[in-house]
Design an enzyme around this catalytic site. Structure first.
Site, short mmCIF file in Angstrom:
data_model
loop_
_atom_site.label_atom_id
_atom_site.label_comp_id
_atom_site.label_asym_id
_atom_site.label_seq_id
_atom_site.Cartn_x
_atom_site.Cartn_y
_atom_site.Cartn_z
N GLU A 297 4.73 -4.96 7.30
CA GLU A 297 3.99 -3.90 8.02
C GLU A 297 4.45 -3.69 9.45
O GLU A 297 4.41 -2.58 9.97
CB GLU A 297 2.48 -4.22 8.02
CG GLU A 297 1.80 -4.08 6.67
CD GLU A 297 1.85 -5.35 5.83
OE1 GLU A 297 2.66 -6.27 6.14
OE2 GLU A 297 1.08 -5.43 4.86
N GLU B 79 -0.48 -9.43 -0.36
CA GLU B 79 -1.91 -9.69 -0.11
C GLU B 79 -2.69 -9.77 -1.41
O GLU B 79 -3.62 -10.57 -1.54
CB GLU B 79 -2.47 -8.61 0.83
CG GLU B 79 -1.90 -8.73 2.24
CD GLU B 79 -2.16 -7.51 3.11
OE1 GLU B 79 -1.87 -6.38 2.67
OE2 GLU B 79 -2.66 -7.68 4.24
N ALA C 285 0.87 -1.18 0.00
CA ALA C 285 0.00 0.00 0.00
C ALA C 285 0.90 1.23 0.00
O ALA C 285 2.07 1.15 0.39
CB ALA C 285 -0.89 -0.01 1.24
N GLY D 153 0.63 -5.00 0.95
CA GLY D 153 -0.56 -5.11 0.12
C GLY D 153 -0.29 -5.84 -1.20
O GLY D 153 -1.21 -6.40 -1.79
#
Ligand code: CO8
Length: 263
Positions: free
Chosen positions: A137, A117, A69, A114
């Site tokens: 993260e 993911e 992200a 992300g």
């Protein structure tokens, strides 16, 4: 069909029926900002709805699949704003996971946060020898927020998922293969073609049955065995209203196994 500035849906010229969701924001290693997220959701909807698309490749180019992200965009968000922001990212990735066709992630370079993911939302993952995967993260003082605490342990088991999430370490593709996080490791320059080859073999298969198989497996993994068996039974019975079932079984009766062709 061209979706937006950072995400395109392209046809693979040599493999009719295979569509590529191409993420292309190279200056930020394809980091998922709000716009990229929105465009991924639109691309997932487009390939899901198009009957000419029979299989899908997620690809971010050679340097990075997706580096996570967008940290610069997220850094100053408030709690209230993050509740919405994270919902839209989870929804976009769930739209990818629900594409009712075989989907493969072609991972060259970084698939972090992300990005990892997003790769978890594909049915299969092909990675290059130099690829790096992980959930870093924790090093930002947070946890995975786009499915990493849920889809990762379902794929590799809770202890390996905790190892990756607690440490935030980058995992090389050979280890990722060992723990089941990727399915195939190939030379970096062959990532895209190997990923296409992996799903191209399904484009002539019975599309409704493939979608039913995917949904029964994915939904079944989210529930208890009895409910899963019920999902399977309903899908199985439902297929007896399709031309593919009729063609598939008639072909077996008349010509023997493996000769059926599907629309
Ligand atoms: N966000 C924003 N920008 C990024 C990101 C990112 N995740 N990753 C890379 N970039 C940018 C860099 O800032 C740099 O920009 P600039 O040239 O303007 O300085 C450019 O991309 C190139 O990156 P680097 O110069 O850092 O390239 P290196 O080859 O030196 O390093 C790395 C590559 C190792 C991938 C490094 O960039 C890195 O560590 N990136 C961050 C990886 C990361 O921590 N990802 C997880 C992010 S958090 C997350 O994904 C949470 C998901 C759930 C959120 C749910 C709610 C939304």
């Amino acid at each position: 069909c061209n979706v937006g500035e950072f995400v395109r849906v392209e046809a693979d010229p040599e493999n009719p029926g295979v569509a590529v969701i191409r993420i292309d924001r190279p200056k930020a290693l394809n980091a998922l900002n709000g716009q990229v997220t929105q465009e991924i959701a639109e691309a997932a909807a487009a390939v899901s709805a198009d009957p000419a698309v029979r299989a899908v490749v997620l690809y971010g180019g050679e340097r990075a699949f997706v580096a996570g992200a967008d940290i610069k965009e997220m850094a100053d968000l408030t709690h209230a704003r993050m509740l919405e922001y994270s919902r839209s990212l989870q929804n976009a990735l769930t739209a990818v996971a629900r594409i009712p066709k075989p989907v493969v992630a072609a991972i060259s370079g970084y698939a972090l946060g992300g990005g990892c993911e997003l790769a978890l939302c594909a049915d299969f993952r092909v990675a290059g020898t130099k690829a790096k995967l992980g959930q870093p993260e924790i090093q930002l003082g947070v946890i995975p927020g786009a499915g990493g605490t849920q889809r990762l342990p379902r794929l590799v088991g809770p202890a390996k998922a905790k190892d990756l999430v607690f440490s935030g370490r980058h995992v090389r593709s050979d280890e990722a293969r060992q723990i089941g996080l990727v399915d195939e490791v190939v030379a970096d320059e062959e990532v895209y073609s190997a990923a296409v080859a992996l799903v191209a073999k399904y484009v002539d298969g019975p599309a409704v049955a493939l979608a039913a198989a995917k949904e029964a497996i994915d939904r079944g993994m989210e529930t208890d065995l009895d409910t899963g068996l019920e999902i399977e039974r309903l899908h199985f019975s439902g297929l007896f209203s399709t031309e593919d079932q009729e063609a598939g079984m008639r072909s077996f009766v008349e010509q023997g196994p493996g000769k059926a062709t599907f629309n």
